[in-house]
Motif scaffolding. Sequence first.
Motif, PDB file in Angstrom:
ATOM      1  N   GLN A 425      30.702  26.049  33.470  1.00  0.00           N
ATOM      2  CA  GLN A 425      29.470  26.679  33.913  1.00  0.00           C
ATOM      3  C   GLN A 425      29.647  28.178  34.143  1.00  0.00           C
ATOM      4  N   VAL A 426      30.855  28.577  34.475  1.00  0.00           N
ATOM      5  CA  VAL A 426      31.118  29.985  34.798  1.00  0.00           C
ATOM      6  C   VAL A 426      31.429  30.797  33.544  1.00  0.00           C
ATOM      7  N   LEU A 427      31.953  30.131  32.521  1.00  0.00           N
ATOM      8  CA  LEU A 427      32.433  30.848  31.342  1.00  0.00           C
ATOM      9  C   LEU A 427      31.379  31.754  30.698  1.00  0.00           C
ATOM     10  N   PRO A 428      30.116  31.318  30.514  1.00  0.00           N
ATOM     11  CA  PRO A 428      29.134  32.248  29.926  1.00  0.00           C
ATOM     12  C   PRO A 428      28.954  33.529  30.732  1.00  0.00           C
ATOM     13  N   GLN A 429      28.983  33.406  32.069  1.00  0.00           N
ATOM     14  CA  GLN A 429      28.857  34.606  32.894  1.00  0.00           C
ATOM     15  C   GLN A 429      30.090  35.500  32.771  1.00  0.00           C
ATOM     16  N   LEU A 430      31.273  34.881  32.648  1.00  0.00           N
ATOM     17  CA  LEU A 430      32.491  35.675  32.471  1.00  0.00           C
ATOM     18  C   LEU A 430      32.449  36.451  31.158  1.00  0.00           C
ATOM     19  N   VAL A 431      31.912  35.834  30.118  1.00  0.00           N
ATOM     20  CA  VAL A 431      31.804  36.519  28.822  1.00  0.00           C
ATOM     21  C   VAL A 431      30.907  37.743  28.945  1.00  0.00           C
ATOM     22  N   LYS A 432      29.796  37.595  29.668  1.00  0.00           N
ATOM     23  CA  LYS A 432      28.894  38.733  29.855  1.00  0.00           C
ATOM     24  C   LYS A 432      29.587  39.861  30.623  1.00  0.00           C
ATOM     25  N   VAL A 433      30.387  39.482  31.615  1.00  0.00           N
ATOM     26  CA  VAL A 433      31.110  40.510  32.382  1.00  0.00           C
ATOM     27  C   VAL A 433      32.136  41.202  31.496  1.00  0.00           C
ATOM     28  N   ALA A 434      32.900  40.412  30.750  1.00  0.00           N
ATOM     29  CA  ALA A 434      33.999  40.976  29.963  1.00  0.00           C
ATOM     30  C   ALA A 434      33.502  41.902  28.863  1.00  0.00           C
ATOM     31  N   PHE A 435      32.369  41.589  28.241  1.00  0.00           N
ATOM     32  CA  PHE A 435      31.907  42.360  27.095  1.00  0.00           C
ATOM     33  C   PHE A 435      30.764  43.301  27.434  1.00  0.00           C
ATOM     34  N   GLU A 436      30.533  43.517  28.736  1.00  0.00           N
ATOM     35  CA  GLU A 436      29.556  44.529  29.131  1.00  0.00           C
ATOM     36  C   GLU A 436      30.179  45.912  28.958  1.00  0.00           C
ATOM     37  N   ALA A 439      30.545  50.468  32.607  1.00  0.00           N
ATOM     38  CA  ALA A 439      31.418  50.174  33.745  1.00  0.00           C
ATOM     39  C   ALA A 439      30.616  49.787  34.975  1.00  0.00           C
ATOM     40  N   HIS A 440      29.538  50.529  35.242  1.00  0.00           N
ATOM     41  CA  HIS A 440      28.737  50.244  36.428  1.00  0.00           C
ATOM     42  C   HIS A 440      28.109  48.857  36.334  1.00  0.00           C
ATOM     43  N   THR A 441      27.535  48.542  35.176  1.00  0.00           N
ATOM     44  CA  THR A 441      26.893  47.241  35.005  1.00  0.00           C
ATOM     45  C   THR A 441      27.918  46.118  35.022  1.00  0.00           C
ATOM     46  N   ARG A 442      29.097  46.354  34.435  1.00  0.00           N
ATOM     47  CA  ARG A 442      30.142  45.343  34.435  1.00  0.00           C
ATOM     48  C   ARG A 442      30.580  45.014  35.864  1.00  0.00           C
ATOM     49  N   GLY A 443      30.786  46.032  36.684  1.00  0.00           N
ATOM     50  CA  GLY A 443      31.149  45.797  38.078  1.00  0.00           C
ATOM     51  C   GLY A 443      30.061  45.073  38.839  1.00  0.00           C
ATOM     52  N   THR A 444      28.791  45.419  38.558  1.00  0.00           N
ATOM     53  CA  THR A 444      27.677  44.748  39.233  1.00  0.00           C
ATOM     54  C   THR A 444      27.614  43.279  38.862  1.00  0.00           C
ATOM     55  N   ARG A 445      27.807  42.962  37.596  1.00  0.00           N
ATOM     56  CA  ARG A 445      27.762  41.566  37.163  1.00  0.00           C
ATOM     57  C   ARG A 445      28.917  40.760  37.750  1.00  0.00           C
ATOM     58  N   VAL A 512      39.422  31.472  41.335  1.00  0.00           N
ATOM     59  CA  VAL A 512      39.226  32.902  41.097  1.00  0.00           C
ATOM     60  C   VAL A 512      40.380  33.465  40.277  1.00  0.00           C
ATOM     61  N   ALA A 513      41.599  33.002  40.536  1.00  0.00           N
ATOM     62  CA  ALA A 513      42.743  33.463  39.738  1.00  0.00           C
ATOM     63  C   ALA A 513      42.571  33.077  38.270  1.00  0.00           C
ATOM     64  N   GLU A 514      42.037  31.883  38.035  1.00  0.00           N
ATOM     65  CA  GLU A 514      41.788  31.464  36.651  1.00  0.00           C
ATOM     66  C   GLU A 514      40.716  32.339  36.008  1.00  0.00           C
ATOM     67  N   MET A 515      39.671  32.671  36.768  1.00  0.00           N
ATOM     68  CA  MET A 515      38.640  33.560  36.233  1.00  0.00           C
ATOM     69  C   MET A 515      39.220  34.929  35.911  1.00  0.00           C
ATOM     70  N   CYS A 516      40.045  35.460  36.800  1.00  0.00           N
ATOM     71  CA  CYS A 516      40.665  36.768  36.552  1.00  0.00           C
ATOM     72  C   CYS A 516      41.549  36.720  35.306  1.00  0.00           C
ATOM     73  N   HIS A 517      42.267  35.617  35.132  1.00  0.00           N
ATOM     74  CA  HIS A 517      43.121  35.479  33.945  1.00  0.00           C
ATOM     75  C   HIS A 517      42.276  35.489  32.671  1.00  0.00           C
ATOM     76  N   SER A 520      40.939  39.008  32.073  1.00  0.00           N
ATOM     77  CA  SER A 520      41.982  39.899  31.559  1.00  0.00           C
ATOM     78  C   SER A 520      42.246  39.636  30.086  1.00  0.00           C
ATOM     79  N   ASN A 521      42.303  38.368  29.706  1.00  0.00           N
ATOM     80  CA  ASN A 521      42.521  38.045  28.293  1.00  0.00           C
ATOM     81  C   ASN A 521      41.356  38.518  27.430  1.00  0.00           C
ATOM     82  N   ALA A 522      40.117  38.302  27.918  1.00  0.00           N
ATOM     83  CA  ALA A 522      38.949  38.748  27.161  1.00  0.00           C
ATOM     84  C   ALA A 522      38.933  40.264  27.016  1.00  0.00           C
TER      85      ALA A 522
END
Length: 724
Positions: A425-436, A439-445, A512-517, A520-522
């Motif tokens: 469920q979190v992965l689509p949101q992580l993709v949006k963060v990683a490929f934003e 910088a400002h919008t990425r941090g906000t997301r 959260v550590a898994e999300m950060c990993h 970082s990979n993305a």
Amino acid sequence: MYLRSPVYGLLAAFAYCLATSLAAIVVATSQPWLGLELTAQADESVHIQDCHAPCAGIDVHAVLVGIRPAGAKDTLLEVTVFDLTEEPDILPDARAMDQFFGRQQQRFEVLNAPVVEVAWQGVPGADIRLTSIQPDRRPWTSLPPMFWFQLLVACLGCLIASWVWVLKPRDFGTRLFAVTGFAFPVFALPAAIYSTRELALSAGLFNTLSLLNYLGALVYGAAFAAIFLAHPRRIASPIVLAAFPIAGVIWWIPTALGIVTDPDLSVRFPTLFLMLAAVVFAAIQWRLSRFQLTDRAALRWLLLSLLLGAGLYITNQVVSSILGWAPPIPQGYAFGFFLIIYLGIALGLRRYRLFDLDVWAYRLLLSIGTLLVILLADAALITLMGWSSQTALATSIWVTGLLYFPVRQWLWARMSGHGRIGMDQVLPQLVKVAFEPAAHTRGTRWRELLHTLYNPLQIEAVTSDAPASDQVMLEQDGAMLRVPAMARLPALRLIHRSQARRLFSSADKHFVAEMCHLLSNADASRSAFEDAIHQERRRIARDLHDDVGARLLMLIHRAPTKDIADLARHAMGDLRSALSAIDAQPSRLSECLADWRAEAQTRCDAAGATLAWLESPLRIDPLLLPRQKTLLTRALRECLSNSLKHADCCNLQIELRTALSPNETFIFECSDNGQTSNPEQWIKGRGIKGLEQRLQEMGGTVAFRHKPPGNSVTVRLLLTNPES
């Protein structure tokens, strides 16, 4: 000194446990012994379960009728279930206790005789047979498992309490916990002696052991109630805290002196009062800790430990006496429930990984609630409907199981502050963060995603003076969760999960550590992709420069006419601009504004037009990507060209306004006073269409409108620079 003093404290506690255990073993093995293992039956008869030396010639499972000294023909003392009473505290009143101790003394005197005659029957109703036995001292190997179990539980409870105390010796809560630990053997070991006796003890010894049991129970209960006055926060003075166990001793003294003989007054009512006092003090602590998350988590675990230990004890009694599911657990084994309470209180007082204990508290509470529902449903069906215990039990389990999972999921979401959220469920949101790209919008997301998952009271950036770390960390007993800087995102600190209703757990940390990993990979994959694009662009730029540039330069020098040479020079300029856009580095907006103003001024001066440049102060000075700079440069040139070429005015005035909105959207407006037609009636040429298309590709817009006495063009572009 500080390193060795805890060891000394634990050694002292171990010596105390060893001494009391040896004393209990000595007292238990100094009693006369016939070698009989006796059990009470439901028909009120006493059966001989087994027979060891010195007894012989008695059938196993025979019925014990009575005992008498050898040679005494008319003094057979009957042995009944009443004589095997495990705990005299269950007797209704002082008269019953006096009768019990009197019967114990009579039978103990018989056991002290040189030879004892045992009257027994092979089966109920058969002829009575007599067997002479010469009593011996009880060997320690004959002590039943229940004796050793009570001894083990008492020592473990004492050592656990001592361990907590020696590590936090100045804390009043751990001091009171240590008092309960030292009181545990005082009431458990005497009970181990008289509850595992073969048949009888002397009245004096039995009464002494019972008084010690009273003393330990009163001191234990008083100190236990006082713990909730000292933990998680102290709400009473040290004098009041010390007064509780002292009051338990004072209350015991009249019973020891024989002044108070009623068991209700001596131990039952005081124990009930102390339990109620503990509940009241716990409720007060719960109220006072409503804004202290770690305090409430510790208190929740303490209460759950009490509920679990006491609940299992009560369940044992209910199951055996009311529902008839299974025979009751003997009191000696029921002392094991106290060990559950000790372990829970130890973890709560030590605040050991409260962020994990808090989760376990909810899970255990759900399990206990499920068991309680089954018990209540079963009792209701038996009592109200008159069903058999087997039918009621099966129905209760079936109904509870049917409702368990949906209700459990709902309760878990309500109690823990969130439902189960998986990585899928979190992965689509992580993709949006990683490929934003911004910088400002990425941090906000990223902040919005963390807020959605954990609903913290606050999310703050970690200051630069804080120790750097590349790991997700739990801080302040789980009250905070620190997220490291990674994937071009700043380090953050999440404060008070679920709006200060929950602690962060190890599961949250790992998630959260898994999300950060994954982020970082993305981000690494994106950077590698962009590097490949840049390398290919640079290769194309070199080819264009070497091939097309050389031919344009040759055309400039060999052009047959001046117009063709000028056209080739313009083509060379456009080629250089395109190559600069491909291979150039990002530029500051302030530098670009200066270049654009100079170019606009030069063109207006050459055309005899007046330029009014209005520039709003920049709140920040972001970087512009080469493509952004080229696009805005072309947009500015197109706007100036439209005003200079198509505005029919002898005194042309051009006004340029630039601004940067709070969301980093760059805006410039070009207005003139020329007498041109309404833009809605224009037939858009190649220049305007090309400008609209380029802006649309990069998320920008262009708007033309009639603004008397002339026209106005407004260009908007979001500055999506990852490094800004």
